[in-house]
Enzyme design. Sequence first.
Site, PDB file in Angstrom:
ATOM      1  N   ASN A   8       6.157   1.410  -7.754  1.00 53.05           N
ATOM      2  CA  ASN A   8       6.953   0.485  -8.578  1.00 53.05           C
ATOM      3  C   ASN A   8       6.150  -0.691  -9.137  1.00 53.05           C
ATOM      4  OD1 ASN A   8       6.847  -0.666  -6.020  1.00 53.05           O
ATOM      5  ND2 ASN A   8       8.877  -1.568  -6.158  1.00 53.05           N
ATOM      6  N   LYS A  47      -4.137   5.203  -0.486  1.00 49.75           N
ATOM      7  CA  LYS A  47      -3.306   6.303  -0.982  1.00 49.75           C
ATOM      8  C   LYS A  47      -2.175   5.704  -1.812  1.00 49.75           C
ATOM      9  CE  LYS A  47       0.478   9.290   0.156  1.00 49.75           C
ATOM     10  NZ  LYS A  47       0.557   9.664  -1.237  1.00 49.75           N
ATOM     11  N   GLY A  80       6.953   0.724   0.955  1.00 51.64           N
ATOM     12  CA  GLY A  80       7.639   1.932   0.518  1.00 51.64           C
ATOM     13  C   GLY A  80       8.980   2.074   1.193  1.00 51.64           C
ATOM     14  N   SER A  81       9.407   3.315   1.310  1.00 53.36           N
ATOM     15  CA  SER A  81      10.750   3.570   1.827  1.00 53.36           C
ATOM     16  C   SER A  81      10.763   3.398   3.342  1.00 53.36           C
ATOM     17  CB  SER A  81      11.163   4.997   1.474  1.00 53.36           C
ATOM     18  OG  SER A  81      10.370   5.901   2.212  1.00 53.36           O
ATOM     19  N   GLU A 132       6.195  -3.187   4.549  1.00 51.59           N
ATOM     20  CA  GLU A 132       7.062  -3.865   3.577  1.00 51.59           C
ATOM     21  C   GLU A 132       7.974  -2.781   3.021  1.00 51.59           C
ATOM     22  OE1 GLU A 132       8.770  -4.803   0.685  1.00 51.59           O
ATOM     23  OE2 GLU A 132       6.947  -5.082  -0.503  1.00 51.59           O
TER      24      GLU A 132
HETATM   25  O1  LIG Z   1       9.093  -3.594  -4.431  1.00 52.36           O
HETATM   26  C1  LIG Z   1       8.608  -4.675  -4.061  1.00 52.36           C
HETATM   27  C2  LIG Z   1       7.579  -5.310  -4.848  1.00 52.36           C
HETATM   28  C3  LIG Z   1       7.753  -6.742  -5.075  1.00 52.36           C
HETATM   29  C4  LIG Z   1       6.957  -7.096  -6.244  1.00 52.36           C
HETATM   30  C5  LIG Z   1       6.444  -8.480  -6.163  1.00 52.36           C
HETATM   31  O2  LIG Z   1       7.141  -9.414  -6.502  1.00 52.36           O
HETATM   32  O3  LIG Z   1       5.300  -8.663  -5.764  1.00 52.36           O
END
Ligand SMILES: O=CCCCC(=O)O
Length: 457
Positions: free
Chosen positions: A133, A156, A208-209, A230
């Site tokens: 993401n 990875k 991740g998940s 996280e």
């Molecule tokens: O999905 C979590 C990423 C957070 C993105 C960020 O603000 O660093």
Amino acid sequence: MSKFAVTNANTGEVEEEFASVTKEEIPGYIDRAHEAHLSWKETPLHERATILRKFADLVDANADEMTDIIGREMGKVKKQGLGEVDKVARTARWMADNAATHLAPTHLAAAGAASSYVRHQPLGVLLGIMPWNFPYNQIARFVLPNLMVGNAIIMKQASICPKSSQYFEDLLTEAGLPKGVYQNIYLDSSHAEEVLKDFRVKGFSLTGSEGAGASVASIAAKYYKRAVLELGGNDPAVVLDSKDVPALAKKLVGLRLANAGQVCTSPKRMIVVDSLYDEFLAEAVKAAEATKVSTFDDPEVGMGPVSSEGARDDIVAMIDKAVSDGATLHTGGKKLDRPGWFMSPAVISDIDPKSDLGCNELFGPAVMVYRAKDEEDALRLANDTEYGLMSSVWTDDLEKGEEFGAKINAGMTLINSHMESGPEYPFGGINRSGYGRENAQWAFQAFTNEHLIRVHA
Ligand SMILES: O=CCCCC(=O)O
């Protein structure tokens, strides 16, 4: 078909494929990382900092190409991609500028000795497992501080982001990072244990998940490896009062739909006090419907595609299930009939906090609005979750906001903002959102040996 591939999220076309490493190839990565670590940890801090600053300059210079790569890989719209890439450069500079302060030995009260202090020493080789993401920033905030610490990293990235992850390595190499200190690896998840069981690998960081986090953490525990996790979030954004409800609704919807809602710290549960609720909901629907869904490079785009076909199917299915559980869908939540992984942004209310959608993270473009009877009820709803990543309070009364925010169970609480992160302040959560902290001085502490030295005369 290779598991690692660029499938253009805007068109659905497979553009490039990359072969995964075989089990037999994995020890070679660890050998190279270990050898590189032995000299990297002796490299003076100012030389490591010079490489990170050069890397930051290269990121700035290549920002356009970098954002195009992730725009195709996972659909991030250009403007947001440029913001992400800028944060990577900022992180590199911050880590380069601040490492000496935070890695200097900590002097303690001698307590019966002539002197007593702690040296912050690198651990060795680390494994990173990062999600699609924020393909660059997720790597950056784990890797860059750890390069300053003197660790070596095997990374990875998600299988849908093979090009951006190699690009990150290429820029570090161009910046002068010695070979082997950072390696991108096309590693199948099922082979994570092959890396973690090696004695020379000292820890891992995973974003991740929850499923992936629990699975890798349990492997790592078996081999006594250090970990930062996280994971997901179901962040509350609590609206207590506002002089301008339409503007606030528009802002929160904009935040929620950023990155097509695929952000762990997205304001997922908008909890609005009764007196503002009806107006807020109506404005949220307007804002969602006014959002232009288009390709990542359309200058007018408000929201791009989601990351993959599977992700889109899961999001739509979760919304459908919420409706069958009694929630009200006001708009959107449907696949769009065009190539690529597009869907319309949803606005949902009347969600039972005990339902699937109430209890679990919806990682996609769905604005979820909850009615709170009053402020006390708003706090109850905010804390009615097993997650605890980010949270926010929206009010013109800052004192009240701080007081309310202090009662929220989360790793991060922002007053009149949400989804902020930066190298200058910590990032991380509690409970089902994971453990450990990234960014700021905490980033230097996650993978160090706090080596005590006590000298007796
Ligand atoms: O999905 C979590 C990423 C957070 C993105 C960020 O603000 O660093």
